[in-house]
Scaffold this active site. Structure first.
Site, PDB file in Angstrom:
ATOM      1  CG  ASN A  81     -16.720 -41.715  23.498  1.00 21.66           C
ATOM      2  OD1 ASN A  81     -15.738 -41.705  23.917  1.00 21.66           O
ATOM      3  ND2 ASN A  81     -17.396 -40.867  23.539  1.00 21.66           N
ATOM      4  NE  ARG A 102     -15.596 -39.841  25.942  1.00 26.65           N
ATOM      5  CZ  ARG A 102     -16.152 -38.727  26.156  1.00 26.65           C
ATOM      6  NH1 ARG A 102     -15.728 -37.846  24.879  1.00 26.65           N
ATOM      7  NH2 ARG A 102     -17.661 -38.476  26.184  1.00 26.65           N
TER       8      ARG A 102
END
Length: 94
Positions: A38, A20
């Site tokens: 996520n 990320r």
């Protein structure tokens, strides 16, 4: 000219490897707006908003990711018409 809006689901070893943060940095370098987070199923979800050629370039980079990632599959779909952040943010898990 309107920006391209793409929602992607990235599958493989993409959680716990800095994916990320890598995606946020890559998006900021390409001047994309959107977000990433996520998902409970182990994938990473991202909304990419920007000029079509820039979004296409970013989609090709998504397959690589950070060094410890192993991307197995990328699903591309039309993005919902939601308010987009001014920049690119990492959101809480979904």
């Amino acid at each position: 000219m309107t920006d391209d809006r793409v929602l992607v689901l990235i599958h493989g070893r993409v959680q716990g490897v800095g994916y990320r943060r890598w995606l946020q940095q890559m998006a900021e370098e390409h001047r994309l707006r959107g977000w990433t987070r996520n998902r409970r199923d182990g994938s990473v979800e991202a909304l990419l908003i920007g000029h079509q050629t820039v979004v296409d370039d970013a989609l090709s980079l998504i397959w690589k990711g950070p060094p410890a990632a192993e991307v197995q599959r990328v699903e591309r779909m039309d993005a919902p018409d939601e308010h987009a952040p001014a920049g690119f943010e990492v959101r809480p898990d979904a």
